[in-house]
Structure formats: C-alpha cells, structure tokens
Design a protein around this motif. Structure first.
Motif, mmCIF file in Angstrom:
data_model
loop_
_atom_site.group_PDB
_atom_site.id
_atom_site.type_symbol
_atom_site.label_atom_id
_atom_site.label_comp_id
_atom_site.label_asym_id
_atom_site.label_seq_id
_atom_site.Cartn_x
_atom_site.Cartn_y
_atom_site.Cartn_z
ATOM 1 N N GLU A 122 0.851 -1.188 0.000
ATOM 2 C CA GLU A 122 0.000 0.000 0.000
ATOM 3 C C GLU A 122 0.887 1.239 0.000
ATOM 4 O OE1 GLU A 122 -2.856 0.040 3.093
ATOM 5 O OE2 GLU A 122 -3.875 -1.792 2.432
ATOM 6 N N ILE A 123 0.529 2.222 -0.828
ATOM 7 C CA ILE A 123 1.348 3.422 -1.009
ATOM 8 C C ILE A 123 0.461 4.641 -0.810
ATOM 9 C CG2 ILE A 123 2.874 4.678 -2.569
ATOM 10 C CD1 ILE A 123 3.303 2.053 -4.079
ATOM 11 N N ILE A 176 5.496 3.576 1.876
ATOM 12 C CA ILE A 176 5.204 2.273 1.278
ATOM 13 C C ILE A 176 5.130 1.245 2.398
ATOM 14 C CG2 ILE A 176 5.984 0.535 -0.375
ATOM 15 C CD1 ILE A 176 7.657 2.792 -1.685
ATOM 16 N N GLN A 177 3.980 0.640 2.566
ATOM 17 C CA GLN A 177 3.780 -0.386 3.588
ATOM 18 C C GLN A 177 3.651 -1.754 2.915
ATOM 19 O OE1 GLN A 177 0.578 0.460 6.265
ATOM 20 N NE2 GLN A 177 1.374 2.456 6.846
ATOM 21 N N ALA A 178 4.405 -2.712 3.448
ATOM 22 C CA ALA A 178 4.378 -4.078 2.910
ATOM 23 C C ALA A 178 3.998 -5.042 4.030
ATOM 24 C CB ALA A 178 5.748 -4.440 2.336
ATOM 25 N N ARG A 179 2.923 -5.816 3.831
ATOM 26 C CA ARG A 179 2.466 -6.790 4.827
ATOM 27 C C ARG A 179 2.575 -8.194 4.254
ATOM 28 N NH1 ARG A 179 -2.289 -9.236 5.594
ATOM 29 N NH2 ARG A 179 -3.311 -7.861 4.071
ATOM 30 N N ARG A 180 3.210 -9.073 4.999
ATOM 31 C CA ARG A 180 3.364 -10.465 4.568
ATOM 32 C C ARG A 180 2.002 -11.143 4.488
ATOM 33 N NH1 ARG A 180 8.710 -13.115 6.685
ATOM 34 N NH2 ARG A 180 7.438 -14.971 6.339
ATOM 35 N N LEU A 181 1.708 -11.759 3.349
ATOM 36 C CA LEU A 181 0.426 -12.436 3.191
ATOM 37 C C LEU A 181 0.407 -13.804 3.848
ATOM 38 C CD1 LEU A 181 -0.505 -11.538 -0.505
ATOM 39 C CD2 LEU A 181 -1.313 -10.500 1.619
ATOM 40 N N ASP A 182 1.577 -14.401 4.091
ATOM 41 C CA ASP A 182 1.595 -15.736 4.696
ATOM 42 C C ASP A 182 1.333 -15.687 6.197
ATOM 43 O OD1 ASP A 182 3.936 -14.494 5.365
ATOM 44 O OD2 ASP A 182 5.218 -16.246 5.028
ATOM 45 N N GLU A 183 1.187 -14.495 6.754
ATOM 46 C CA GLU A 183 0.923 -14.370 8.192
ATOM 47 C C GLU A 183 -0.466 -13.811 8.481
ATOM 48 O OE1 GLU A 183 5.550 -13.657 9.687
ATOM 49 O OE2 GLU A 183 4.134 -11.991 9.657
ATOM 50 N N GLY A 184 -1.293 -13.666 7.443
ATOM 51 C CA GLY A 184 -2.659 -13.190 7.644
ATOM 52 C C GLY A 184 -2.721 -11.710 7.961
#
Length: 324
Positions: A70-71, A141-149
């Motif tokens: 998300e930016i 710029i926010q990056a969230r790992r998808l493998d951790e929900g």
C-alpha cells in the motif's frame, strides 16, 4: 582557527557532492522481509504550474513471501534525532507541505509476488502560487506479509520528497532554542546539548561546534559534532550532542566559572546561530581532600595549643602554691 575553517569547508564540499549524487542517481532502500525500493528519494528543483513524474521500482527476492503493498502520500515531519516522521493529513501544520501535490498515484495498492518487480509512477503537480523555498512530503510504502494473515509483519519504507522552487529566495536561517551543559564530573567527558530550529524556508544540513573557556576567556577545549545525516527542514529542529573530552586535563576541570559557546554552521560554511551558557565547575576530588586536610591540621594545632596552654597554667599554679 585556519585549520578549523579548512575542516568545515572540507565537510561542506563533501556534503554538496553527496547531495548532488543523491539527487541525480536513483536511490535504493531495502526493508525486512526483503522489500526493495529503487528511486527512494526525490530531491529536485521545480517550477510553478508544472507537473512532474517520478518512478518507483518495488521488488523482492525469490525466497521472500508474497506481500500486500500500500502506497500513500503523507506530510513530512522530522524528529530531533533526524528520523523522518510520516504525518497524516490531519497532523500536517506547515505551509511547506507538498503532500497535496500528489493527487495521482497510479497503483496505490497491489500484491508483490516473490521475486517480482513492480513499477509505480508518482505524479505531483506544483501549483502556480507555490511560493518560495522548499516543499516537502513523504511517500510511505507499507508491505504486509500475506503468509501471516491480517496480523502479518508490516515493513515500511519512507521516500522523502524535498522540492526546491526554482528562482525563488531560499532562506537558510536558524535559531538555537536550547543549550544545556551536563555531566561536569572529573574524569568524564562533558556533554553539551544544543537544539537548533530551522526558521527559514529551505532545508539544510548542519554541524555543531562547542568551545569551552575559563573565567579569563582562555580556551580550554573544543569539540564538534558530525554533520546531520538528514536535512533539517523548515519548522523542524535538530538536537546535537557533543562530548568535550577532558582527558588532557588531569583530574578534570579546576573549580571555578566557565563558559560554553555553541555554534551551528550550515553544511556549506555560514554560521546559522551561536549561543553561550555559563556554569560553575565543582571542586575536584583532590581539592576537597586538600581542604579537609588543612581543616584537620588547623584543628590539631588548635588542640595542641589548648593542651600547651593548659599545661602552662598548671605549672604556674604549682609555682604559686610553692611560694606560699
């Protein structure tokens, strides 16, 4: 003094070279868990009424997890230690904000697959009535790992935006708002804390020099800080911490009155502001021991005199009794 000027100008030249380098070459920033951003700094001159484009290349390594990206464009804040602070629109209270210039981020959210690279185009429109000096924003710029929900690790990359309005008056003023001397202790470096606020309309880097003098105005010691790693933007401040080594003074400063002069210089040499503060150095340990030693000697001498006087009085009384 000449050597100090050469030192100051040398640092200034290097700072200008590094600033130009950052402005002309794409900058890359990496963040855990492997997010990489090329073009992660925007330092450009701008013209009123002109639209500009800037491209970000966002990528990850093959072994990294997929990330939800998300930016958004936010206001530019700066902490006393130089760290950037991303300000939400509600927290922006500066006429130098460029956050509203970024009305078009073509891909404000997407999923970054492992080992992939995505391109994001930023467009910012400089208004006709932009005014003079600098304008500032942060692209976050926010990056969230998808493998951790939904509770996955979030990494943040901040892209600082520093715009200079061409052919306008750039004011690089500043004012020292606080000067504190701490830790006047024998055998320990003296700490001097100087806070300087940017009261101009354009960013700069700065250096702090402190000079210690005695009651006679003689220089005892001096020291300087490194140059600030980040730009001090208008309406922000920087806290300098300088340690004055007193190792060349055996057992610390002698007791007495002293003065600290703090000078803040801009990266290219000119003095921004200076301030002085006076303080009293406490007695050194050996001075305290010496004082108690002489008190003890004086007490012993007084006691001895009393003993001698008493003995003399007794002998006198005995002689008087013998005559009777």
């Amino acid at each position: 003094m000449r050597s100090h000027r050469r030192w100051t100008w040398g640092l200034a030249i290097w700072a200008i070279v590094l600033l130009c380098h950052a402005a002309l070459l794409p900058s890359a920033v990496s963040a855990n868990p492997g997010l990489r951003v090329d073009g992660a700094v925007v330092i450009v001159p701008v013209e009123p009424g002109v639209a500009y484009d800037h491209t970000l290349h966002i990528s990850s390594e093959t072994g990294d997890p997929a990330m939800d990206i998300e930016i958004e464009a936010n206001g530019f804040g700066r902490a006393l230690d130089g760290a950037f602070i991303s300000l939400s629109p509600a927290d922006i209270d500066s006429p130098y904000s460029a956050r509203e210039y970024f009305g078009d981020i073509d891909r404000s959210s997407f999923v970054l697959q492992p080992g992939a690279e995505e391109q994001v185009n930023l467009t910012f429109n400089v208004p006709d009535n932009v005014g003079a000096g600098g304008r500032y924003a942060i692209i976050e710029i926010q990056a969230r790992r998808l493998d951790e929900g939904d509770l996955g690790t979030v990494s943040v990359v901040q892209v600082p935006v520093l715009l200079t309005v061409s052919r306008t008056e750039l004011i690089h003023n500043g004012r020292i708002t606080s000067l504190v001397v701490d830790n006047v202790t024998a055998g320990q470096p003296m700490k001097v804390y100087t806070t300087v606020a940017n009261t101009g309309n354009h960013h700069y880097k700065a250096i702090n020099q402190v000079i210690l003098t005695n009651a006679d105005g003689e220089e005892v010691a001096r020291a300087a800080s490194p140059m600030t790693e980040t730009q001090v933007i208008p309406l922000s401040a920087n806290l300098f911490e300088v340690s004055i080594p007193l190792s060349e003074i055996p057992n610390g400063l002698p007791e007495g009155a002293y003065q600290i002069e703090s000078r803040v210089f801009r990266e290219d040499g000119p003095l921004i502001d200076s301030e002085t503060v006076s303080f009293q150095a406490p007695p050194r340990p050996e001075q305290q021991r010496s004082t108690w030693f002489w008190y003890l000697i004086a007490g012993l001498v007084a006691l001895l005199l009393l003993i001698l006087a008493g003995a003399a009085g007794r002998r006198k009384r005995k002689r008087a009794e013998a005559r009777r």
